[in-house]
Every structure is written in C-alpha cells, then in structure tokens.
Design a protein around this motif. Structure first.
Motif, PDB file in Angstrom:
ATOM      1  N   LEU A   1       0.819  -1.209   0.000  1.00 42.14           N
ATOM      2  CA  LEU A   1       0.000   0.000   0.000  1.00 42.14           C
ATOM      3  C   LEU A   1       0.855   1.263   0.000  1.00 42.14           C
ATOM      4  CD1 LEU A   1      -2.800  -0.895   2.592  1.00 42.14           C
ATOM      5  CD2 LEU A   1      -2.644  -1.487   0.172  1.00 42.14           C
ATOM      6  N   ASN A   2       0.294   2.336  -0.563  1.00 39.86           N
ATOM      7  CA  ASN A   2       0.973   3.624  -0.464  1.00 39.86           C
ATOM      8  C   ASN A   2       0.716   4.222   0.914  1.00 39.86           C
ATOM      9  OD1 ASN A   2      -1.619   4.809  -0.502  1.00 39.86           O
ATOM     10  ND2 ASN A   2      -1.550   5.124  -2.711  1.00 39.86           N
ATOM     11  N   ASP A   3       1.335   5.368   1.189  1.00 43.29           N
ATOM     12  CA  ASP A   3       1.261   5.956   2.532  1.00 43.29           C
ATOM     13  C   ASP A   3      -0.177   6.302   2.924  1.00 43.29           C
ATOM     14  OD1 ASP A   3       3.968   5.705   2.740  1.00 43.29           O
ATOM     15  OD2 ASP A   3       4.415   7.801   2.234  1.00 43.29           O
ATOM     16  N   GLU A   4      -0.946   6.835   1.971  1.00 42.78           N
ATOM     17  CA  GLU A   4      -2.322   7.246   2.279  1.00 42.78           C
ATOM     18  C   GLU A   4      -3.187   6.040   2.623  1.00 42.78           C
ATOM     19  OE1 GLU A   4      -6.055   9.612   0.131  1.00 42.78           O
ATOM     20  OE2 GLU A   4      -4.086   9.553  -0.817  1.00 42.78           O
ATOM     21  N   ASP A   5      -3.099   4.981   1.801  1.00 41.10           N
ATOM     22  CA  ASP A   5      -3.898   3.781   2.056  1.00 41.10           C
ATOM     23  C   ASP A   5      -3.443   3.097   3.345  1.00 41.10           C
ATOM     24  OD1 ASP A   5      -5.493   4.088  -0.162  1.00 41.10           O
ATOM     25  OD2 ASP A   5      -4.291   2.790  -1.451  1.00 41.10           O
ATOM     26  N   SER A   6      -2.138   3.115   3.610  1.00 41.69           N
ATOM     27  CA  SER A   6      -1.624   2.519   4.847  1.00 41.69           C
ATOM     28  C   SER A   6      -2.173   3.237   6.068  1.00 41.69           C
ATOM     29  CB  SER A   6      -0.095   2.565   4.867  1.00 41.69           C
ATOM     30  OG  SER A   6       0.458   1.765   3.848  1.00 41.69           O
ATOM     31  N   ALA A   7      -2.152   4.568   6.025  1.00 41.09           N
ATOM     32  CA  ALA A   7      -2.653   5.359   7.156  1.00 41.09           C
ATOM     33  C   ALA A   7      -4.130   5.089   7.389  1.00 41.09           C
ATOM     34  CB  ALA A   7      -2.413   6.849   6.894  1.00 41.09           C
ATOM     35  N   HIS A   8      -4.891   4.969   6.292  1.00 34.30           N
ATOM     36  CA  HIS A   8      -6.327   4.699   6.428  1.00 34.30           C
ATOM     37  C   HIS A   8      -6.561   3.331   7.066  1.00 34.30           C
ATOM     38  CE1 HIS A   8     -10.613   5.064   5.496  1.00 34.30           C
ATOM     39  NE2 HIS A   8     -10.565   3.799   5.090  1.00 34.30           N
ATOM     40  N   LEU A   9      -5.817   2.318   6.610  1.00 33.82           N
ATOM     41  CA  LEU A   9      -6.005   0.978   7.149  1.00 33.82           C
ATOM     42  C   LEU A   9      -5.621   0.918   8.625  1.00 33.82           C
ATOM     43  CD1 LEU A   9      -5.326  -2.356   5.417  1.00 33.82           C
ATOM     44  CD2 LEU A   9      -4.396  -2.007   7.703  1.00 33.82           C
ATOM     45  N   LEU A  10      -4.505   1.539   8.987  1.00 33.56           N
ATOM     46  CA  LEU A  10      -4.078   1.523  10.384  1.00 33.56           C
ATOM     47  C   LEU A  10      -5.061   2.284  11.268  1.00 33.56           C
ATOM     48  CD1 LEU A  10      -0.252   2.052   9.880  1.00 33.56           C
ATOM     49  CD2 LEU A  10      -1.425  -0.076  10.419  1.00 33.56           C
ATOM     50  N   GLY A  11      -5.620   3.367  10.741  1.00 32.75           N
ATOM     51  CA  GLY A  11      -6.647   4.094  11.472  1.00 32.75           C
ATOM     52  C   GLY A  11      -7.886   3.237  11.707  1.00 32.75           C
ATOM     53  N   LEU A  12      -8.221   2.412  10.720  1.00 31.51           N
ATOM     54  CA  LEU A  12      -9.361   1.514  10.857  1.00 31.51           C
ATOM     55  C   LEU A  12      -9.111   0.473  11.943  1.00 31.51           C
ATOM     56  CD1 LEU A  12     -12.061   0.314   9.924  1.00 31.51           C
ATOM     57  CD2 LEU A  12     -10.814  -0.885   8.123  1.00 31.51           C
TER      58      LEU A  12
END
Length: 509
Positions: free
Chosen positions: A174-185
């Motif tokens: 994943l790119n940084d944006e998608d990674s941040a979203h997943l970790l936030g979830l």
C-alpha cells in the motif's frame, strides 16, 4: 471474562527438514492491537496458520486457549466460527466476483434456498461504510486498487462477527495514504472491542499502532514488550529480531563510478488498452557503471511502467523514444532482446512474475540464462545444481537444499533467489523494483549488501522504491517521477525526504 483473549503455549511445528516453530508462547490481551515481529523465516506466518486452522490440530504440538476455552481447530472455517479471521498477505478475493459477492462468499445471505441479492448488496454497503469505503458493492473486486481490496477483506471479516482479526503484512503493497487509512481503521476496531494481531516489518507503523509486540527469532519466542510508554525504540525491537544491535541500517559503500552504460531519451509509453492515455511522458534518465540510481515516486507515478517498458516493452503500447547502451542506440522490443543486451528487471511482484513458486530453487536461478547450462540442446542438470548451490551459499539462502520448493521459502529468501537468477544471467544493467518489499530489517541489510556488491562489480543498478529512507541510504543519484514525468534529478548529497517529496508531488506544466 479472562484478561487474555488468546493464549498459545508450547507451540511447535515441523516440516520435512525444517523445525519452523519450537516451543512458542504467545498471550494476547483482550481489546489490544498486538504486533508480531521477526526476520523472514522466524515463524510468524506459520504461527498464525496454526492458530487459524490452516495447519489443523494434530499437525503441531502445544495448546491453544481462545476466549477462555481450549480450542482445537480442524480447518479455517472452524476458527472463523469461533470469531478468528485471518487476512493473508496474498489477498484471497476473487477478481471476477463483485465486492458484495466476495464479502459474503461462503457466508451467503439467502432466503428459501436462494441468495437474496438485495440483502447481500445492502449489508455489503453497510460493511463497506464501516471500513470507510463508498464504492458500489456490485463493482468487480478486480477493478479496485489493492488498498481498497485490503479494506474489503476487513469488511468480509466483520461480516463474520470477528473477535480476533489477524493481519499479515497488511500495508506491504500500500501507499502511505492507504496505509494510514487501514491503520486508522484497526485503531477504530480496537475502540469497538475487536482484538487484532498484526504482522509487519514496518517498525514505525508497529510503534504507532500496537499496544505490545512479541518478537520471534528462528522459530522461538524471544520476548514480549509493552509499547504503551513509548520507551521501546525501533532499534530495541531490531535487536530482539536479529539477536544483535544493527547500528547502521545501510552498509557502508565507497562508490567507483565509471562510464555511462544505459541512457533513456524522450521515453513515452501509453496505456496497453487505453492507447490515447500517456503513462510515461518523455522520460530521460541515465545510469553509469558502478552507480546506484534511485527512482522515487508516489503510487501511480509510472515507476514500474517505466521499468517494464524499458525491459523489452513488457508493458505499454505506442512506445517511443530511444535507448542507448554503451553509447550506441539499441532496439529492445522483447524480453529476450533486453536480456541479450544485458538488461535485467527484477519485478516488484516476485510471487507472480519473478518466480515459479511451484518449482525448486535451482530451476528458478537458471531460468533466465539456460543457454549458459546447455550442452547439445539439453540443460546439464549437474552444472545447474552446482551453480544453484553456489548462489545458495554466497547469497545465504536459507533452505535445506537447492531442490527445495521456492514457494515455501520466506519472502527474504525468495528475493535472494530472484537476485541470484539475474546475477547468473550476468547483466550490465539491473533494474530492481521494490527489492525489499515485505522483507525484515535484517534481510534488507543483506539485500543492500548484495546491491552494493553488484555496483562494485561495475554493474549499473536502478532501484525503484516507495521508501525514501531506503533510496537516501543506498543511492548515488535519485530521479523523481510524478504523473509519468521525470520532475528532478537530485545528487545524493543534496537529497532530503522533503525535497524529494516536493518533486514527487509536482504537477505537470
């Protein structure tokens, strides 16, 4: 209610010739995010496959208690029935089914023996909203990006009333944006009472999200550390993983840069299906003997497409521009021609394109240069085994023998097989696309050492990476790519993460 939702005691698992787990213990508190760290081959994924029933009860030694009760799962459905859901690094979605169909696959919403499509799509939409996706549930899973596919996998887990969610390298692709979203979830699910186990090599993500971390090394439990007070550093975790302090993440190198080997001029590539759509726009770059050149860009910038199109036009349509090798223009219209001209490309997707996972190590190593082993039209299997054995030793490939199946190796060892294959082909130019993706810090250091040795031999090396610290740590120059265009060429002495990101986000003129 017990304090621990999961306890694994004395878990041992043996494969032919390899003891993957030896007396492993793991305790996970209810409602926490628990990380598992270790080098490639440490046993992390094997432990989770034992827990989830992929390796059923009776094929391992030890005891498992879940939610206060002793459990003995016979398969993955058995563990899911108890509320344990695992999302593997290789996503299991069917690309030809809709998102809704994937979410409820094996768990269909039916009425009177028929699937209730209205309920299926309505409930899928609710689950997608819960994980932060607004896409239409009837869209095909294969038509959405990898980041969204990861979230669909989590939505699928939520449909099964998950109590313990296991994520194996969830942000590796994943790119940084998608990674941040997943970790936030994952954090949000923790607040809802869902316990998570996350396996990751990205130590900064672990420190940001996890409550505690268990470290495995060589199939054994080393220690469990609490991350609540912030005192545990990345270096402390690395010491537990590799058994020693890793003072430098990148090996020292004294570059000896020679003449230009490869030059690319005005290289333009169009989409393979949408022929009017430009993917790479008039790119210019060069690489010299003994030089390591980096290519940085955000997801979708065209990095892989640029590399694949140079490597025998294995991507794209309406390709134009010029390639020069050792100062002479060359024509490279097929992969075979690229190899003949001394150009090699190690793909970012080693499992799909870089290796035959069903074949053994020696066949994979020899695959790109069988002609070097041929006698009267036949491959000399004895020489093939000797060559592969040499690389197994020199590259420190951890496997019982060169006849070991490549698909059963850890990610780091698979990557060493990929590099061995191209080293045996003896190219002049080696393009490495995400060479350390999904690899732990110890194995990364070994890969960097191999890259340095290739440059020291006079090879021209191009490294494509999503990790800016990696490029800054190993490269001599870095090109930045944005929207298919080269936006800057930065000498390593001037390069900073901020400057590179500025060029990576630059809009087209």
């Amino acid at each position: 209610m017990t304090e621990h939702i999961l306890e694994m005691r004395g878990i041992s698992k043996t494969f032919p010739g390899v003891k993957a787990l030896s007396d492993v213990n793991l305790a996970v508190s209810r409602g926490e995010v628990h990380a598992i760290c270790g080098e490639n081959g440490a046993g992390k994924s094997t432990l989770m496959k034992v827990l989830s029933g992929v390796y059923p009860h009776g094929t391992y030694e030890g005891d498992i208690r879940f939610d206060g009760e002793a459990v003995s799962f016979k398969d993955i459905k058995d563990s899911e029935h108890s509320g344990i859901v695992i999302i593997h690094q290789e996503l299991a979605l069917s690309p030809y089914l809709s998102v809704a169909e994937n979410i409820f696959l094996g768990n269909e919403r039916s009425s009177r023996g028929f699937i209730d499509w209205n309920e299926t799509n309505v409930e899928a939409a609710k689950l997608l909203k819960r994980v932060g996706l607004t896409l239409n549930p009837v869209v095909r899973a294969g038509d959405i990006g990898v980041g969204k596919q990861q979230l669909v996998e989590i939505a699928k887990a939520l449909s099964k009333n998950v109590k313990l969610l296991i994520l194996d390298e969830p942000t590796a692709a994943l790119n940084d944006e998608d990674s941040a979203h997943l970790l936030g979830l994952v954090k949000g699910l923790r607040d809802e009472g869902v316990t998570s186990i996350i396996i990751s090599h990205k130590l900064n993500e672990i420190r940001a999200i996890a409550d505690s971390v268990t470290i495995l090394r060589d199939g054994r439990t080393i220690e469990t550390l609490s991350l609540h007070d912030g005192s545990v550093t990345e270096d402390r975790i690395i010491k537990g993983m590799v058994g020693r302090e890793l003072k430098n993440r990148y090996p020292e190198r004294k570059p000896s840069i020679g003449a230009e080997i490869l030059r690319v001029e005005d290289w333009t590539v169009h989409h393979p299906q949408e022929h009017s759509r430009v993917i790479v726009d008039r790119a210019n770059l060069s690489v010299r003997a003994g030089e390591i050149v980096g290519v940085a860009g955000l997801m979708g910038a065209g990095r892989t497409e640029l590399a694949m199109s140079i490597f025998g036009r294995s991507y794209g349509s309406n390709i134009s521009g010029k390639l020069y090798k050792d100062g002479k223009e060359i024509s490279v219209r097929t992969v075979s021609e690229a190899i003949r001209h001394g150009i090699a490309y190690a793909t970012e997707d080693r499992k799909r394109y870089g290796l035959n996972l069903l074949d053994d190590i020696k066949r994979n190593i020899s695959g790109a240069a069988l002609g070097k082993l041929a006698r009267r039209g036949w491959v000399d299997s004895g020489r093939e085994a000797v060559v592969a054995g040499g690389y197994r030793t020199s590259m420190n490939i951890k496997a019982p023998s060169v006849t070991s199946v490549t698909g059963k190796l850890s990610g780091g060892n698979q990557q060493k097989v990929v590099l061995s294959k191209w080293m045996f082909a003896d190219p002049d130019v080696l393009i490495l696309d995400e060479p350390t993706r999904g690899i732990d810090v110890g194995a990364k250091y070994e890969i960097y050492t191999i890259i340095n040795s290739l440059a020291a031999q006079g090879k021209a090396v191009v490294v494509i990476s999503s990790e800016l610290p990696e490029l800054l740590g190993i490269c001599d120059r870095i090109y930045t790519l944005a929207e298919g265009s080269i936006t800057a060429e930065v000498p390593i002495g001037e390069a900073t993460p901020e400057l590179l990101m500025q060029h990576m986000t630059k809009e087209k003129d």
